[in-house]
Enzyme design. Structure first.
Site, PDB file in Angstrom:
ATOM      1  N   GLU A  54      -5.864 -10.483  -1.943  1.00  0.00           N
ATOM      2  CA  GLU A  54      -6.713 -10.342  -0.741  1.00  0.00           C
ATOM      3  C   GLU A  54      -8.184 -10.273  -1.119  1.00  0.00           C
ATOM      4  O   GLU A  54      -8.959  -9.513  -0.536  1.00  0.00           O
ATOM      5  CB  GLU A  54      -6.324  -9.074   0.034  1.00  0.00           C
ATOM      6  CG  GLU A  54      -4.866  -8.999   0.392  1.00  0.00           C
ATOM      7  CD  GLU A  54      -4.511  -7.805   1.274  1.00  0.00           C
ATOM      8  OE1 GLU A  54      -5.408  -7.160   1.837  1.00  0.00           O
ATOM      9  OE2 GLU A  54      -3.302  -7.531   1.393  1.00  0.00           O
ATOM     10  N   GLU A  65       0.812  -1.225   0.000  1.00  0.00           N
ATOM     11  CA  GLU A  65       0.000   0.000   0.000  1.00  0.00           C
ATOM     12  C   GLU A  65       0.848   1.280   0.000  1.00  0.00           C
ATOM     13  O   GLU A  65       0.685   2.133   0.865  1.00  0.00           O
ATOM     14  CB  GLU A  65      -0.989  -0.038   1.171  1.00  0.00           C
ATOM     15  CG  GLU A  65      -1.895  -1.260   1.099  1.00  0.00           C
ATOM     16  CD  GLU A  65      -2.843  -1.411   2.276  1.00  0.00           C
ATOM     17  OE1 GLU A  65      -2.828  -0.569   3.177  1.00  0.00           O
ATOM     18  OE2 GLU A  65      -3.600  -2.401   2.285  1.00  0.00           O
ATOM     19  N   HIS A 114     -10.229  -6.002  -2.739  1.00  0.00           N
ATOM     20  CA  HIS A 114     -11.312  -5.887  -1.751  1.00  0.00           C
ATOM     21  C   HIS A 114     -12.445  -5.170  -2.478  1.00  0.00           C
ATOM     22  O   HIS A 114     -12.407  -3.950  -2.656  1.00  0.00           O
ATOM     23  CB  HIS A 114     -10.855  -5.079  -0.535  1.00  0.00           C
ATOM     24  CG  HIS A 114      -9.802  -5.767   0.267  1.00  0.00           C
ATOM     25  ND1 HIS A 114     -10.052  -6.928   0.978  1.00  0.00           N
ATOM     26  CD2 HIS A 114      -8.491  -5.482   0.477  1.00  0.00           C
ATOM     27  CE1 HIS A 114      -8.940  -7.316   1.595  1.00  0.00           C
ATOM     28  NE2 HIS A 114      -7.978  -6.463   1.304  1.00  0.00           N
ATOM     29  N   ASP A 118     -11.997 -10.324  -1.488  1.00  0.00           N
ATOM     30  CA  ASP A 118     -13.273 -10.608  -0.840  1.00  0.00           C
ATOM     31  C   ASP A 118     -14.320  -9.732  -1.510  1.00  0.00           C
ATOM     32  O   ASP A 118     -13.990  -8.729  -2.131  1.00  0.00           O
ATOM     33  CB  ASP A 118     -13.243 -10.456   0.690  1.00  0.00           C
ATOM     34  CG  ASP A 118     -12.550  -9.211   1.205  1.00  0.00           C
ATOM     35  OD1 ASP A 118     -12.433  -8.232   0.439  1.00  0.00           O
ATOM     36  OD2 ASP A 118     -12.132  -9.202   2.372  1.00  0.00           O
TER      37      ASP A 118
HETATM   38  O1  9MR Z   1      -6.940  -8.806   8.073  1.00  0.00           O
HETATM   39  C1  9MR Z   1      -6.187  -7.828   8.758  1.00  0.00           C
HETATM   40  C2  9MR Z   1      -6.935  -7.390  10.009  1.00  0.00           C
HETATM   41  O2  9MR Z   1      -7.044  -8.452  10.929  1.00  0.00           O
HETATM   42  C3  9MR Z   1      -6.214  -6.206  10.630  1.00  0.00           C
HETATM   43  O3  9MR Z   1      -6.962  -5.756  11.742  1.00  0.00           O
HETATM   44  C4  9MR Z   1      -6.103  -5.124   9.572  1.00  0.00           C
HETATM   45  C5  9MR Z   1      -5.572  -3.792  10.061  1.00  0.00           C
HETATM   46  O4  9MR Z   1      -4.234  -3.665  10.124  1.00  0.00           O
HETATM   47  O5  9MR Z   1      -5.304  -5.629   8.522  1.00  0.00           O
HETATM   48  C6  9MR Z   1      -5.981  -6.629   7.851  1.00  0.00           C
HETATM   49  O6  9MR Z   1      -5.300  -7.012   6.698  1.00  0.00           O
HETATM   50  C7  9MR Z   1      -5.086  -5.980   5.733  1.00  0.00           C
HETATM   51  C8  9MR Z   1      -3.888  -6.384   4.924  1.00  0.00           C
HETATM   52  O7  9MR Z   1      -2.809  -6.615   5.762  1.00  0.00           O
HETATM   53  C9  9MR Z   1      -3.538  -5.298   3.908  1.00  0.00           C
HETATM   54  N1  9MR Z   1      -4.649  -4.957   3.094  1.00  0.00           N
HETATM   55  C10 9MR Z   1      -5.895  -4.649   3.790  1.00  0.00           C
HETATM   56  C11 9MR Z   1      -6.234  -5.796   4.735  1.00  0.00           C
HETATM   57  C12 9MR Z   1      -7.571  -5.543   5.382  1.00  0.00           C
HETATM   58  O8  9MR Z   1      -7.467  -4.441   6.237  1.00  0.00           O
END
Ligand code: 9MR
Length: 678
Positions: A431, A324, A402, A433
């Site tokens: 990722e 990101e 997402h 969904d």
């Molecule tokens: O799935 C992850 C969630 O449990 C955490 O709370 C969140 C916040 O840091 O991060 C989520 O995973 C993220 C991923 O690492 C990067 N892209 C967005 C994902 C969803 O937030």
């Protein structure tokens, strides 16, 4: 409408503590049976009902306040905020079962934040899992803390406790309960996603508890690859400087290895879930763009990658090296993270250089969300082109995906993929969904059937698109295993979402069929959710170009009939039935029935009859449609398991109620013919 509006995504900048094994909203499927309560503390008998302090604080029965009835538990004499009432649940909670824990809290005076947690110890080492985070409590009213907890490891100590965040004031708790909904067995008779989608590995992001019991079985059946969802992030692996810990990731990695699952390493560099010390200068102040701070930050980055990537060596075949880094609202497209503010783009250069050195075998990815948004996509493309031209070893672009049931279109997604083809690098869907929500103001307690149907079309069309690019796309990963554990339950607002292929009870959704065999997407309510209604006006959210033909290369299994209305064949001669009670509790039980076709002809539909002589009643059934009149039970095949080849078998499961005794049926007939009982 976007799945993740920019503002909402921006909220990710705020560090969210990782709660690897908990989610804090109820996650029950529409057809869930009544939960089974394993623990109740109502403090109505004048005692503390087994609760004890965590230290030397005082616990006493109290009638000064009561949530229900006349009594509660009062904790006083606290000398630290972490002190509070705790209850031993070692012999109450079972590993792999998701418990919903509820407790009512009220301050005796003043106000604070209360939270609910579990302390567990293995080999004398303590770990603390937060079940419900800080929640404002006062002396003016009772406040409920409810969350879900799944124990993922073997422990010798397990206690639920309530603490506060800052003060040591006295507080009451009352009406504590813990309950669970019996797990359903996974459907073993349906095609495995990984056997159908063979163009690239298909993976799922997982957290701690998803490698045990039914979750582990679901993972193994359907997926080739896993991404630890939080366990490899900086806050988990290097919480303080040069102290590396792999307690979260090691069990997942060992599981992946033992079960032949590839691992995507996520992630070495991110602006989120990175401890504050990383960006604190030698002078104890937040780092700025000085040469000194830059040197220190890049040294910390290098040290981090050298340790983490080396720890797992070749066990991790792909790394999301940086995550990101694009922000299309900036004129140059670079996210103004601490990394960028202190080092410019050098943090990206250093990260890839060091990762290549330490993990020369691994594919190195740059990963981002909303890469289908033209402006963001183009900034990412330009950055990768520039860095690659400099010799920065970027092997792959990760598209998080997402998305939601309305956004984006297939055409936008295809443009995202084709944009990067000239770069001659791998592309991975990292990722994925598909939220059922299209705005932040929607909130469904039960996913509406028309949204689930739309979602099935989105999965169908997106997977068909991905499969058109087998040369470019080298893996597709879903951000979660099943709807019982998804980050979207708390983002962008707290509400139950259902973005994955399997429902909260691990059963295949329409979305699953969208991926595996779109001809089986049911456009009418399925037998297991009789209350669902599907609007006939629902149409696929996007259409796939005619050159995409998911069915030509998809052959789930020759024993699965595409027809949804299979009529029983006549003249079945031979069958063998195995009936098993797989779990039992006062008043309820779970059963599994396997039908073996021991004849020489394929079954093209079936119904199985037996008698429940103890008066047992089927309350829910999966893998078939039940009908019961008195003691007589008939189960008819589901749309997807009516065809059973000679020598083959199919299995269905059910929940039932019983009183008195629960005798095993002594006779079964299949399509009117008596079966052997195994
Ligand atoms: O799935 C992850 C969630 O449990 C955490 O709370 C969140 C916040 O840091 O991060 C989520 O995973 C993220 C991923 O690492 C990067 N892209 C967005 C994902 C969803 O937030």
């Amino acid at each position: 409408m976007r799945a993740l509006p920019r503002l909402a995504i921006a909220a990710l900048l705020v560090a969210i503590p990782a709660a690897a094994v908990t989610v804090t909203v109820a996650a029950h499927a529409a057809d869930d049976p009544t939960p089974i309560t394993v623990l109740t503390s109502d403090f109505e008998d004048g005692t503390v009902q087994g609760w004890a302090g965590r230290s030397a604080e005082t616990l006493a029965h109290s009638t000064a306040q009561a949530h229900g009835g006349t009594g509660s538990l009062l904790v006083s004499g606290r000398t630290a905020a972490w002190q509070g009432p705790s209850l031993d649940v070692l012999n109450t909670f079972e590993k792999g079962t998701a418990y919903t824990i509820s407790v009512w809290v009220r301050m005796a005076s003043g106000s604070d934040n209360a939270r609910l947690s579990v302390e567990r110890r293995t080999g004398g080492v303590a770990a603390y899992d937060q079940v419900v985070g800080n929640t404002a409590v006062t002396s003016g009213s009772w406040v409920n803390l409810t969350g879900r907890y799944t124990l993922a490891s073997d422990v010798e100590f397990l206690r639920v406790y309530v603490e506060t965040s800052s003060t040591t004031g006295s507080f009451h708790i009352d009406d504590v309960t813990a309950s669970y909904v019996p797990a359903l067995p996974i459907q073993t008779g349906i095609p495995s996603v990984k056997d159908v989608v063979t163009e690239f590995p298909v993976g799922a992001a997982i957290t701690g508890a998803e490698i045990v019991t039914e979750h582990g079985q679901l993972l193994n059946k359907h997926f080739d690859s896993v991404t630890p969802g939080n366990a490899l992030k900086w806050d988990a692996t290097e919480p303080s400087e040069n102290t590396f810990t792999y307690a979260q990731a090691d069990p997942l990695m060992a599981y992946a290895k033992a079960n032949n699952l590839a691992v995507r390493g996520h992630t070495l560099v991110w602006h989120n879930q990175t401890p504050a010390w990383v960006f604190t200068g030698a002078d104890g102040q937040p780092m700025t763009a000085t040469a000194e701070d830059k040197e220190l930050l890049l040294a910390r980055l290098e040290n981090h990658i050298r340790n983490v990537a080396a720890h797992y060596g070749t066990d991790i075949g792909v790394w999301d090296v940086v995550n990101e880094v694009i922000d299309e609202s900036q004129s140059d497209g670079n996210r103004r993270s601490n990394w960028y503010n202190v080092t410019g783009l050098d943090y990206i250069r250093t990260a890839f250089r060091v990762a290549r050195e330490v993990a020369p075998h691994a594919k190195l990815c740059i990963n981002d969300y909303n890469t289908n948004v033209a402006a963001k996509r183009d900034f990412l493309f330009n950055l990768v082109s520039t860095l690659k031209a400099e010799g920065v070893p970027i092997d792959c672009v990760g598209h998080q995906m997402h998305i939601n049931v309305n956004w984006p279109t297939i055409a936008e997604t295809e443009s995202m993929l084709t944009k990067f083809i000239p770069l001659n690098i791998d592309q991975q869907i990292t990722e994925m969904d598909v939220s059922i929500y299209t705005s932040n103001s929607e909130n469904f307690t039960t996913p509406p059937a028309d949204r689930l149907l739309k979602q099935a079309y989105v999965y169908r069309d997106m997977f068909a698109l991905f499969r058109k690019y087998p040369g470019e796309i080298t893996s597709v990963t879903l951000w979660g295993l099943a709807d019982d554990n998804t980050w979207l339950d708390t983002f962008p607002v707290t509400r139950k979402d259902a973005p994955l292929l399997f429902d909260t009870r691990l059963q295949a959704k329409q979305a699953y069929w969208g991926v595996v065999d779109p001809s089986k997407i049911e456009t009418s309510p399925s037998p297991s959710s009789p209350s669902a209604s599907v609007s006939t006006s629902v149409s696929p959210s996007a259409s796939v170009s005619t050159s995409v033909s998911p069915s030509t290369s998809v052959s789930p299994s020759t024993s699965v009939s595409p027809s949804a209305s299979v009529s029983p064949s006549t003249g079945t001669s031979s069958c063998a039935v195995t009936y098993r009670v797989t779990g039992s509790w006062p008043g309820g039980f779970q059963g599994e029935v396997k039908i073996g076709n021991t004849g020489t002809n394929a079954l093209t539909g079936w119904n199985l009859n037996w008698s429940f002589t103890g008066g047992q009643k089927i309350t829910q059934l999966w893998g078939g449609t039940p009908a019961q009149t008195g003691t007589a039970v008939t189960v008819t095949n589901a749309s997807w398991n009516g065809n059973v080849p000679a020598g083959g078998s199919t299995t269905f499961g059910f929940l039932g109620s019983w009183t008195g005794t629960n005798p095993v049926p002594t006779a079964f007939t299949l399509n009117g013919t008596a079966c052997a009982i195994l």
